[in-house]
Design a protein around this motif. Structure first.
Motif, PDB file in Angstrom:
ATOM      1  N   ALA A   1       0.825  -1.211   0.000  1.00 47.13           N
ATOM      2  CA  ALA A   1       0.000   0.000   0.000  1.00 47.13           C
ATOM      3  C   ALA A   1       0.858   1.260   0.000  1.00 47.13           C
ATOM      4  CB  ALA A   1      -0.929   0.009   1.207  1.00 47.13           C
ATOM      5  N   ILE A   2       2.067   1.172   0.548  1.00 49.66           N
ATOM      6  CA  ILE A   2       2.975   2.316   0.573  1.00 49.66           C
ATOM      7  C   ILE A   2       3.756   2.330  -0.729  1.00 49.66           C
ATOM      8  CG2 ILE A   2       4.959   3.338   1.741  1.00 49.66           C
ATOM      9  CD1 ILE A   2       3.930   1.954   4.297  1.00 49.66           C
ATOM     10  N   TYR A   3       3.811   3.493  -1.360  1.00 50.96           N
ATOM     11  CA  TYR A   3       4.507   3.621  -2.635  1.00 50.96           C
ATOM     12  C   TYR A   3       5.700   4.551  -2.518  1.00 50.96           C
ATOM     13  CZ  TYR A   3       1.497   0.926  -5.629  1.00 50.96           C
ATOM     14  OH  TYR A   3       0.846  -0.120  -6.226  1.00 50.96           O
ATOM     15  N   TRP A   4       6.723   4.220  -3.255  1.00 51.35           N
ATOM     16  CA  TRP A   4       7.933   5.028  -3.349  1.00 51.35           C
ATOM     17  C   TRP A   4       8.023   5.608  -4.758  1.00 51.35           C
ATOM     18  CZ3 TRP A   4      11.877   5.824   0.298  1.00 51.35           C
ATOM     19  CH2 TRP A   4      11.700   5.164   1.509  1.00 51.35           C
ATOM     20  N   VAL A   5       8.715   6.730  -4.854  1.00 46.83           N
ATOM     21  CA  VAL A   5       8.988   7.359  -6.139  1.00 46.83           C
ATOM     22  C   VAL A   5      10.506   7.462  -6.272  1.00 46.83           C
ATOM     23  CG1 VAL A   5       8.684   9.414  -7.552  1.00 46.83           C
ATOM     24  CG2 VAL A   5       6.871   8.707  -6.014  1.00 46.83           C
ATOM     25  N   GLU A   6      11.016   6.996  -7.404  1.00 42.46           N
ATOM     26  CA  GLU A   6      12.441   7.128  -7.686  1.00 42.46           C
ATOM     27  C   GLU A   6      12.627   8.223  -8.722  1.00 42.46           C
ATOM     28  OE1 GLU A   6      15.826   3.999  -8.631  1.00 42.46           O
ATOM     29  OE2 GLU A   6      14.633   4.447 -10.420  1.00 42.46           O
ATOM     30  N   PHE A   7      13.433   9.216  -8.380  1.00 47.90           N
ATOM     31  CA  PHE A   7      13.818  10.269  -9.314  1.00 47.90           C
ATOM     32  C   PHE A   7      15.241   9.941  -9.746  1.00 47.90           C
ATOM     33  CE2 PHE A   7      10.812  12.244  -6.370  1.00 47.90           C
ATOM     34  CZ  PHE A   7       9.899  12.780  -7.252  1.00 47.90           C
ATOM     35  N   ARG A   8      15.380   9.464 -10.976  1.00 46.40           N
ATOM     36  CA  ARG A   8      16.686   9.057 -11.492  1.00 46.40           C
ATOM     37  C   ARG A   8      17.170  10.108 -12.486  1.00 46.40           C
ATOM     38  NH1 ARG A   8      17.205   3.217 -14.125  1.00 46.40           N
ATOM     39  NH2 ARG A   8      16.621   2.729 -11.993  1.00 46.40           N
ATOM     40  N   PRO A   9      18.277  10.800 -12.176  1.00 47.65           N
ATOM     41  CA  PRO A   9      18.783  11.799 -13.126  1.00 47.65           C
ATOM     42  C   PRO A   9      19.259  11.127 -14.413  1.00 47.65           C
ATOM     43  CG  PRO A   9      20.234  11.630 -11.205  1.00 47.65           C
ATOM     44  CD  PRO A   9      19.087  10.710 -10.979  1.00 47.65           C
TER      45      PRO A   9
ATOM     46  N   THR B   1       6.509  -0.221  -5.049  1.00 41.24           N
ATOM     47  CA  THR B   1       5.958  -0.485  -3.723  1.00 41.24           C
ATOM     48  C   THR B   1       7.056  -0.555  -2.664  1.00 41.24           C
ATOM     49  OG1 THR B   1       6.099  -2.875  -3.963  1.00 41.24           O
ATOM     50  CG2 THR B   1       4.050  -1.818  -4.697  1.00 41.24           C
ATOM     51  N   ASP B   2       6.617  -0.471  -1.411  1.00 41.70           N
ATOM     52  CA  ASP B   2       7.529  -0.579  -0.280  1.00 41.70           C
ATOM     53  C   ASP B   2       8.174  -1.961  -0.238  1.00 41.70           C
ATOM     54  OD1 ASP B   2       8.680   0.669   2.026  1.00 41.70           O
ATOM     55  OD2 ASP B   2       7.388  -0.583   3.283  1.00 41.70           O
ATOM     56  N   LYS B   3       7.461  -2.972  -0.668  1.00 38.86           N
ATOM     57  CA  LYS B   3       7.995  -4.329  -0.719  1.00 38.86           C
ATOM     58  C   LYS B   3       9.210  -4.381  -1.646  1.00 38.86           C
ATOM     59  CE  LYS B   3       7.892  -8.868  -0.209  1.00 38.86           C
ATOM     60  NZ  LYS B   3       8.151  -9.525   1.037  1.00 38.86           N
ATOM     61  N   GLN B   4       9.120  -3.731  -2.795  1.00 39.72           N
ATOM     62  CA  GLN B   4      10.233  -3.712  -3.735  1.00 39.72           C
ATOM     63  C   GLN B   4      11.414  -2.933  -3.163  1.00 39.72           C
ATOM     64  OE1 GLN B   4       7.507  -2.312  -6.873  1.00 39.72           O
ATOM     65  NE2 GLN B   4       8.712  -3.625  -8.234  1.00 39.72           N
ATOM     66  N   TYR B   5      11.132  -1.865  -2.442  1.00 40.42           N
ATOM     67  CA  TYR B   5      12.192  -1.082  -1.810  1.00 40.42           C
ATOM     68  C   TYR B   5      12.950  -1.957  -0.807  1.00 40.42           C
ATOM     69  CZ  TYR B   5      14.596   2.863   0.346  1.00 40.42           C
ATOM     70  OH  TYR B   5      15.565   3.714   0.819  1.00 40.42           O
ATOM     71  N   GLY B   6      12.224  -2.782  -0.078  1.00 38.34           N
ATOM     72  CA  GLY B   6      12.829  -3.679   0.886  1.00 38.34           C
ATOM     73  C   GLY B   6      13.590  -4.830   0.257  1.00 38.34           C
ATOM     74  N   MET B   7      13.355  -5.116  -1.000  1.00 41.57           N
ATOM     75  CA  MET B   7      14.027  -6.217  -1.687  1.00 41.57           C
ATOM     76  C   MET B   7      15.388  -5.812  -2.261  1.00 41.57           C
ATOM     77  SD  MET B   7      10.722  -7.876  -3.604  1.00 41.57           S
ATOM     78  CE  MET B   7      11.695  -8.882  -4.692  1.00 41.57           C
TER      79      MET B   7
ATOM     80  N   VAL C   1      16.527  -1.099  -7.261  1.00 43.02           N
ATOM     81  CA  VAL C   1      15.161  -1.564  -7.031  1.00 43.02           C
ATOM     82  C   VAL C   1      14.804  -2.603  -8.089  1.00 43.02           C
ATOM     83  CG1 VAL C   1      12.744  -0.849  -6.911  1.00 43.02           C
ATOM     84  CG2 VAL C   1      14.527   0.684  -6.088  1.00 43.02           C
ATOM     85  N   PRO C   2      14.249  -3.748  -7.686  1.00 47.14           N
ATOM     86  CA  PRO C   2      13.853  -4.769  -8.667  1.00 47.14           C
ATOM     87  C   PRO C   2      12.514  -4.404  -9.325  1.00 47.14           C
ATOM     88  CG  PRO C   2      13.391  -5.558  -6.460  1.00 47.14           C
ATOM     89  CD  PRO C   2      14.062  -4.224  -6.314  1.00 47.14           C
ATOM     90  N   PHE C   3      12.568  -3.553 -10.337  1.00 47.67           N
ATOM     91  CA  PHE C   3      11.364  -3.110 -11.026  1.00 47.67           C
ATOM     92  C   PHE C   3      10.780  -4.240 -11.858  1.00 47.67           C
ATOM     93  CE2 PHE C   3      13.667   1.007 -10.691  1.00 47.67           C
ATOM     94  CZ  PHE C   3      12.719   1.687  -9.953  1.00 47.67           C
ATOM     95  N   THR C   4       9.449  -4.228 -12.014  1.00 43.65           N
ATOM     96  CA  THR C   4       8.796  -5.153 -12.927  1.00 43.65           C
ATOM     97  C   THR C   4       8.984  -4.631 -14.359  1.00 43.65           C
ATOM     98  OG1 THR C   4       6.675  -3.999 -12.853  1.00 43.65           O
ATOM     99  CG2 THR C   4       7.047  -5.732 -11.206  1.00 43.65           C
TER     100      THR C   4
END
Length: 108
Positions: free
Chosen positions: A12-20, A80-86, A95-98
């Protein structure tokens, strides 16, 4: 009194990655991207991260950023927060993005 933390989910918690696109995120850009919120910059990659309570809140925040004040261009991804934790040291804390998340990029 009900404990509100009991309802938190890693999905339910979402993260945002800002990649330059080039280089690392600057302090000035981190302030603009965060708009008075705490941002986290990964020292090894130079990416900037923020967390939100929902995907809608994260997307609204990104849509309201004044991209013309930024000194660099950024790729933005939601996860997701789950992916951040992985994330792990072996992968350089990436981050292991889909596959879909890798394709759904917002450019600033």
């Amino acid at each position: 009194m009900k404990n509100e933390l009991a309802n938190l989910s890693a999905y339910a918690i979402y993260w945002v990655e800002f990649r330059p696109i080039k280089g690392i995120a600057t302090i000035k850009d981190m302030r603009i991207l965060g708009r008075n919120r705490i941002t986290h910059r990964d020292v090894t990659s130079g990416n900037c991260y923020m967390h939100f309570g929902s995907i809608d809140a994260a997307k609204e925040h990104v849509n309201n950023i004044d991209k013309f004040k930024l000194t660099k261009h950024y790729e933005v991804r939601f996860f997701t927060d789950k992916q951040y934790g992985m994330r792990s040291e072996g992968t350089g804390y990436k981050v292991p993005f889909t596959h879909k998340q890798r394709e759904d990029i917002v450019l600033l």
